[in-house]
Enzyme design. Sequence first.
Site, PDB file in Angstrom:
ATOM      1  N   ASN A   1      -0.729  -7.336  -3.782  1.00 42.23           N
ATOM      2  CA  ASN A   1      -1.289  -6.520  -4.845  1.00 42.23           C
ATOM      3  C   ASN A   1      -0.189  -5.677  -5.505  1.00 42.23           C
ATOM      4  OD1 ASN A   1      -1.292  -5.143  -2.127  1.00 42.23           O
ATOM      5  ND2 ASN A   1      -1.560  -3.384  -3.480  1.00 42.23           N
TER       6      ASN A   1
ATOM      7  N   GLU B   1       0.822  -1.215   0.000  1.00 44.43           N
ATOM      8  CA  GLU B   1       0.000   0.000   0.000  1.00 44.43           C
ATOM      9  C   GLU B   1       0.851   1.258   0.000  1.00 44.43           C
ATOM     10  OE1 GLU B   1      -1.158  -2.782   1.525  1.00 44.43           O
ATOM     11  OE2 GLU B   1      -2.783  -2.833   0.083  1.00 44.43           O
TER      12      GLU B   1
ATOM     13  N   ASP C   1      -7.130  -4.852  -5.076  1.00 41.74           N
ATOM     14  CA  ASP C   1      -6.257  -5.213  -3.956  1.00 41.74           C
ATOM     15  C   ASP C   1      -6.409  -6.670  -3.556  1.00 41.74           C
ATOM     16  OD1 ASP C   1      -5.847  -4.593  -0.483  1.00 41.74           O
ATOM     17  OD2 ASP C   1      -4.278  -4.521  -2.001  1.00 41.74           O
TER      18      ASP C   1
END
Lengths: 204, 323, 644
Positions: free
Chosen positions: C312, C228, C354
């Site tokens: 991801n 992230e 994601d």
Amino acid sequence: MDIDHSTGASVARQSKRRCRGAKDPGLWALFPTPRGMTLLVLLALAGCDRTLGNLRAPAAAGGFIDGGQSPAAIDNPFEGQPAAVEKGKQLFTQMNCAGCHGYDLRGGTMAPDLTDRYWRYGGTPAQIYSSIANGRPMGMPTWRDRLPAAEIWNLVSYIQSQGGATPAADYQAGEQGDLAARPVAPPAGSGPGANPAAARSAHP
Amino acid sequence: MSPPLAWPMGYLKTYGPRADPATSLLWGLIILSLAVVGIITVLAVVGVIVRRQRGAIDDIAALPVERGAAGLAWFYIGVPLTVVALIGALAWTVTVLAAVDSPTVAPRLTIEVTGHQWWWEARYLGHDPGEIFTTANEIHIPTGEPVLIRLISADVIHSFWIPALSGKTDTIPGQTNIAWLQTDQPGDYLGQCAEYCGLQHAHMAIRVMAQAPADFEAWRLGQIQPASSPAGGALTTGQTLFETHCGACHTVRGTTAGGIVGPDLTHLMSRQTLAAGAVPNDKSGLSGWIANPQALKPGAEMPATFLSGQQLSATVAYLETLK
Amino acid sequence: MTAGERSPSRRHARSPLLAAVGVGFALSACHAPTTLSGEPAGASTAATQPQPGATGASADLAPNDPPGDWRSQARDYANTRYSPLSQINPANVAHLKMAWTFSDGAQFGHEGAPLVVGGVMYVVTPYPNIAYALDLTKPGAPIKWSFSPNPAPIAIGKACCDAVLRGWAIADGKLIYNLLDDHTVAVNLETGKEVWRTKMDNPETGTTMTMSAAVFGDKVYVGDSGGELGARGWLAALDVKTGKEIWRAYGAGPDDQVKIGGDFKPYYSWMKGKDLGATSWPPDMWKHGGATSWGWVSYDPELNLIYYGTSNPSPRVPVQRPGLNLWSAAMFARDATTGMARWAFQFTPHDQWDYDGVNENVLISIPWHGQTRKALVQFNRNGFAYTIDRETGEVLVAAPFGNENWASGIDMATGQPVVNPAQEPKPGETLKNICPTDLGVKDWQPSAFSPRTGLIYTPVINVCMDLTDHKQSYIAGTPYDGMEMKRHAGPGGNWGAFIAWDPVKGRTVWSIPEQFMVFSGALATASDLVFYGTVDGWLRAVDARTGKVLWSQKLGSGIISPPMTYTGPDGRQYVAVYAGVGGAPMVEDKQAGFPAHGNTLYVFSLDGVSNSSGAGMITTVAAGADNTRMAGHEAPVSGSAHGY
């Protein structure tokens, strides 16, 4: 006033000419004497000095930085300006603040809520500025090298517009925990384009 | 014949199949309009100057009322002529619209042009994701083939206009508009934002560089490459300064600077101007722009940076390596 | 004879006999498909009647640790999380009571399970990653030693999903685990002194480490987190003795960095080609492309392959990175010694929601069209449960195991999902009701396999989202994210469930809906019990065949770590689980009933009997004539059989 129909000149004009001889001050009436002017300027500069004084290095190395208000109580120079709030809102997404603090500023596991009254490092505009500019130990990045000061103040304006910041004048109450019980109400019609007067009145 | 740099925004002489039909139509309609104006002027002048002889009118009541058939001829001849001319112009216009709507062959190259306040972002697409790159304000296209332009707006309505090559197409927030460009003539073509978009609308120029296919390919392959690491010493300092102070808004691939708020600077030195044509891209222009963009383009999104003299010269020295 | 039919008088039988029986059952399950006689007791809670043992799935339980120990997070190389213990069984499980607890004082979410070896229990807290050794031989399980590594606090603000630690490992006389600030540390098991500490990455770039170190043979396998924040993903092997890094395989980039070489043979042709880890991205975007490895690693000792997944791709705004974005949202089979990739499979090409690929790969053998195939099962974030041949990477089964609407199915010819175009996000537009949310239908919380039933038991998340993407700049150390989400419960209104899954047929056998998410991981035992815990703090024991909930106990905080079981020095079987909510489930913390944070380890036994609870336990001493003497050897006033 009488008009001399032969010449067209007004009698009043003639009398004004007569008064002129007594030295009509005209626009200069708005300004005080040179002495008074100097005093005004000095007072203004002193006020300036007072506000910024505590941010400068002490005059004598190792001396006390005396006098004046706490740096925590410095006002946001863009206080309540809708353009600053709007720019701050743009920056909040562009600089990835929303990724940690949430698009709704309510925080999450990565970063705290910016809309409540709880500020680990202080919630006055200047303290929020400092948190953004200098970073904080648990992962808040440092922005003073990445954003000029005006942009950081824009961000502060946006955060203030969400209602949870500590007003600069109340910083001591904030430090002592007296503001925690106050309800957090974003100013009426807050956000871009808000009436600055309305914004100010909603702050307790 | 190279494009008229003396009149860079002139649209009376055009250089591509998207604009040429419209230019012919323009001249045709001008001539038609001039003819109409001419004819009417002549008739009006004749009507004013050439008067009936003033004979004695003794008895007004005795004058016969004649309906001269010759007067109606003006209608019998004039109206059909006008209708034919107008329908002809309409047909010609519709033909031109069809011709400029889409190119005759499917374009091989697509460029996504995004209008920002107040600069143009150009993202080149390709068959592979590895061919995608982003530049700003100066678009290179190959000659001899059509290039598809997808027009996107990042904020407000702008308008993409290269007068010598095509008409205006707006960029509208919330939708993607399509334009295309084609020319056989290598050279630089200037364009401007043609829809008022804020304080610096007047300084939102765009340049299209049309190049021979081989030259274009060389340019394209160069743009795909990341920036090379500087030799060292002062240039490395400059890179670090750039990454720290500028990286939040600008991207230079090959460094840690990955901001998308401002233009991609990976190959900054391959461009002739800065700030969408407002500032020349030379040492003094670059230094002045970075030191205080607000002095050169007030209201621009880039803030004054307040870099010290040393920081500024180190940063500029680094940027000058971004060929 | 099934466990349920044992007579009650055998409840307190001596442990060695039961242990032998348990081991015997487990070993028999290894070598032949299990067949259990007798109908399941009680009504099924799902639509289909379960077929006990009919799936034919089995597993190699190497390294076959002593049944009373729990020496690694997943208990075995295959990641079955299956215990051979059966002293606690469906007939007596309702008598489970708390025996003792341990609080470690750490604030963040507790996601790891304790390890027990040699009469000592080892736990490590979330940040600040303090390790404790608890002496189980002594009453009260006192702290034998503790170790404070003092990780840098900057890492707290770089951990997307709480400052957690998902487990630790024991090997070669050392307790080995990752620190949040990108170091791997090894601590002497006896003394609690640091043996080695290796710096693996830099938290200032947004990289942290939260996964459990996994040890197979002489190598420690560790990976990073930070998908992230635009971190660069990798998995590394360290030497267990010295901590020196032996190799590092990146999750994206050119083949030499991803350790793809001549013997790389992906099953599907769309994954064959040179440097796909770079060419399937816009230029240079793989350098901050995520594909981190923060999940579980399994190991096949016969093939000498390790299996793990990647996260991801970064940013979480797909329009910024056209292309397949290899090797994100994928899994690798790598040579455990050299790290070279043998095959790979990308679950979600060009991931847009994601859907990481890091979930545990449970290694099982299944009957397949008349043969036995070595396979693995992954419950992927994207909502599909894959059964994949672990020698070749061929997808045998891919079926949805929860609510999803982003894809209409998996094309079995290519293994690729058939994406629903309406669910593809475009920046600035709000898409409503995409299922699942970024947490997936299952996140990292691990499943358990029972060789007795041939079923895999797994928590399931039933949450959907309204999604708006915002294009993001890459600024090192800040989120490279861009997903603005509003999450809500999926169809049915329950945020979670716990299911039993048939990995051969690809279907749910029974399901227990839960109001809150189930983030605890699962434990299966040889007595046909399955344990799991809920985010609102309920620990439950369930009949492995029917899904009937046999016992529930509310704990002090939410449960987001896997339960485990061991035999204490007193020969009793204990079940232990941490209760300390945090982590990804915090997304539903506004839901009424959501618990407060906690940091307590709960240990249960039958009737709560243990050496840490009960009557007496120490003697009271009568005071002397002058009321001052406090000698400890006077005649006891109130004695007890146990004494002190």
